[in-house]
Scaffold this active site. Structure first.
Site, short mmCIF file in Angstrom:
data_model
loop_
_atom_site.label_atom_id
_atom_site.label_comp_id
_atom_site.label_asym_id
_atom_site.label_seq_id
_atom_site.Cartn_x
_atom_site.Cartn_y
_atom_site.Cartn_z
N VAL A 1 0.85 -1.21 0.00
CA VAL A 1 0.00 0.00 0.00
C VAL A 1 0.88 1.26 0.00
O VAL A 1 0.67 2.19 -0.79
CB VAL A 1 -0.94 -0.02 1.23
N ASP B 1 3.41 -22.99 6.59
CA ASP B 1 3.87 -24.36 6.30
C ASP B 1 5.25 -24.42 5.62
O ASP B 1 5.88 -25.46 5.62
CB ASP B 1 2.87 -25.07 5.38
N ARG C 1 -0.65 -20.53 14.08
CA ARG C 1 -0.81 -19.52 13.02
C ARG C 1 -1.00 -18.12 13.59
O ARG C 1 -1.04 -17.16 12.83
CB ARG C 1 -2.02 -19.88 12.14
N1 LIG Z 1 -5.42 -25.89 -8.74
C1 LIG Z 1 -5.94 -24.71 -8.40
N2 LIG Z 1 -6.40 -23.87 -9.35
C2 LIG Z 1 -6.93 -22.67 -9.03
N3 LIG Z 1 -7.04 -22.21 -7.76
C3 LIG Z 1 -6.60 -22.99 -6.78
C4 LIG Z 1 -6.02 -24.28 -7.03
N4 LIG Z 1 -5.66 -24.83 -5.85
C5 LIG Z 1 -6.01 -23.94 -4.91
N5 LIG Z 1 -6.57 -22.84 -5.45
C6 LIG Z 1 -7.12 -21.67 -4.74
O1 LIG Z 1 -6.23 -21.26 -3.71
C7 LIG Z 1 -6.90 -21.30 -2.46
C8 LIG Z 1 -5.92 -21.56 -1.36
O2 LIG Z 1 -5.35 -22.84 -1.52
P1 LIG Z 1 -5.06 -23.78 -0.26
O3 LIG Z 1 -6.32 -23.91 0.54
O4 LIG Z 1 -4.41 -25.00 -0.77
O5 LIG Z 1 -4.09 -22.92 0.64
P2 LIG Z 1 -2.60 -22.47 0.38
O6 LIG Z 1 -2.57 -21.31 -0.52
O7 LIG Z 1 -1.80 -23.68 -0.03
O8 LIG Z 1 -2.18 -21.97 1.81
P3 LIG Z 1 -1.78 -22.82 3.12
O9 LIG Z 1 -0.43 -23.39 2.88
O10 LIG Z 1 -1.76 -21.79 4.17
O11 LIG Z 1 -2.84 -23.85 3.31
C9 LIG Z 1 -7.96 -22.37 -2.67
O12 LIG Z 1 -8.99 -22.25 -1.73
C10 LIG Z 1 -8.43 -22.05 -4.07
O13 LIG Z 1 -9.29 -20.95 -4.07
O1 LIG Z 2 -7.41 -23.61 9.19
P1 LIG Z 2 -7.70 -24.80 8.37
O2 LIG Z 2 -8.48 -24.51 7.16
O3 LIG Z 2 -8.23 -25.91 9.22
O4 LIG Z 2 -6.33 -25.32 7.79
C1 LIG Z 2 -5.36 -25.97 8.51
C2 LIG Z 2 -4.16 -26.10 7.61
O5 LIG Z 2 -3.68 -24.81 7.30
C3 LIG Z 2 -2.31 -24.73 7.60
O6 LIG Z 2 -2.22 -24.17 8.88
C4 LIG Z 2 -1.60 -23.85 6.63
O7 LIG Z 2 -2.15 -22.59 6.64
C5 LIG Z 2 -1.84 -26.16 7.60
O8 LIG Z 2 -0.66 -26.32 8.31
C6 LIG Z 2 -3.03 -26.85 8.20
O9 LIG Z 2 -3.09 -28.20 7.82
#
Ligand SMILES: Nc1ncnc2c1ncn2[C@@H]1O[C@H](COP(=O)(O)OP(=O)(O)OP(=O)(O)O)[C@@H](O)[C@H]1O
Ligand SMILES: O=P(O)(O)OC[C@H]1O[C@](O)(CO)[C@@H](O)[C@@H]1O
Length: 312
Positions: free
Chosen positions: A24, A127, A252
């Protein structure tokens, strides 16, 4: 370039607000309007956003979580929804987007780039599950919290001569378990499937007791086992009391450690510069002391390494 968007996606991570503030403030300095889309990709789909100003982002800069909110947005997995979303955000006059999130969010960012929306991704997840970067925003803080919480359970463990199985987060990567377990003096780190080896675990307990330690700690990565499952597996073979402890979402939370704030600022500055220069389909990363730009497509397919910040 006049107007850009930012969003946070997936699990929140301490330091996301520092990145938001840097974007920002940086945007303001070069006369760009910064729209913050609420609740991850859901905000993009719904055109639900706030116009961010420095006074607001500054107030939250040092806090954990994300002022934009975040979500796991299943609708965004549908190609037709993503296509319609890109059309809508272009109508809004958006020149580009910065996505802060984990591996899943990177997939979404790549899809947006392929649909013609200039997009840069920033690694934000406790993670540390993204390839080709040493760290992601929030990881240091989570490791620090885990170490502090395990230190805290040690006194009761020692008083009762308990064994504790401490489950830590990391769905797709065991980095939190590996770093925290190495930082602590624990008997075992269960971070690979082969670590659930009965004889090895029983020997680790036996050796520790023989050395005069009257309690033991095992750090269990959630991708390998739950604390409860580990306890159920081990208990029939033990003469000692064992207790499960799932540290859960407190990992977290909390204010970002200084290193996460520094990382977030460096990442955000690099991402903003890339977007305003017209780049797209890239992510920022840190390797050693250098903040770099990489191709999202390559990052997503690369193998993630598990390493400590130094070598023995
Ligand atoms: N293959 C995909 N194509 C398009 N969008 C995706 C895909 N996979 C995930 N997303 C989008 O990204 C969002 C976040 O993904 P996810 O829940 O796996 O968390 P993350 O970004 O890996 O973070 P964390 O590591 O904190 O869980 C999903 O809810 C979805 O909206
Ligand atoms: O808060 P939620 O959706 O239960 O997700 C938990 C997952 O999210 C993470 O904290 C990553 O953001 C993972 O380590 C864990 O498995």
């Amino acid at each position: 370039m006049k107007k850009i968007g930012i969003l946070t996606s997936g699990g929140d991570a301490p330091g996301m607000n520092s990145a938001i503030h840097t974007l920002v403030k940086g945007g303001k300095q070069i006369g760009i309007e910064v729209l913050g889309f609420n609740k991850g990709y859901q905000g993009l789909i719904d055109l639900d956003y706030q116009v961010l100003d420095v006074s607001k982002s500054e107030a939250y800069e040092s806090r954990g979580g994300t002022i934009l909110g975040t979500s796991r947005c299943l609708d965004f997995l549908k190609p037709e929804v993503r296509q319609a979303t890109v059309a809508k955000v272009k109508d809004l006059g958006l020149d580009g987007l910065i996505v802060i999130g984990g591996e899943g969010s990177y997939q979404g960012a790549l899809a947006l780039h392929q649909l013609g929306l200039n997009t840069i991704a920033v690694p934000g997840t406790i993670d540390n599950d993204i390839a080709n970067t040493d760290q992601t925003i929030g990881f240091y803080t989570a490791v620090k919290s885990v170490v502090a919480m395990v230190d805290q359970v040690k006194t009761t463990a020692a008083s009762h001569e308990f064994i504790f199985a401490v489950e830590v987060m990391g769905r797709r990567a065991p980095d939190i378990a590996y770093w925290a377990g190495n930082a602590l003096d624990v008997e075992g780190i269960i971070y690979r499937p082969e670590d659930m080896h009965l004889e090895k675990v029983l020997n680790q307990i036996k050796r520790s007791r023989q050395q005069g330690k009257n309690y033991q700690i095992f750090i269990v990565a959630e991708g390998i086992s739950s604390a409860q499952n580990f306890v159920d597996w081990l208990k029939p073979h033990l003469d000692y009391n064992i207790r499960p402890l799932n540290l859960g979402h407190v990992q977290r939370g909390g204010a970002p450690a200084a290193l996460d704030r520094l990382l977030a600022k460096g990442f955000a500055e690099k991402a903003l510069a890339a977007l305003t220069e017209g780049s797209s389909g890239l992510n920022v990363a840190i390797k050693g002391r250098h903040i770099l730009l990489q191709k999202l497509e390559e990052t997503i397919t690369a193998k993630k390494e598990l390493v400590l910040p130094y070598f023995f």
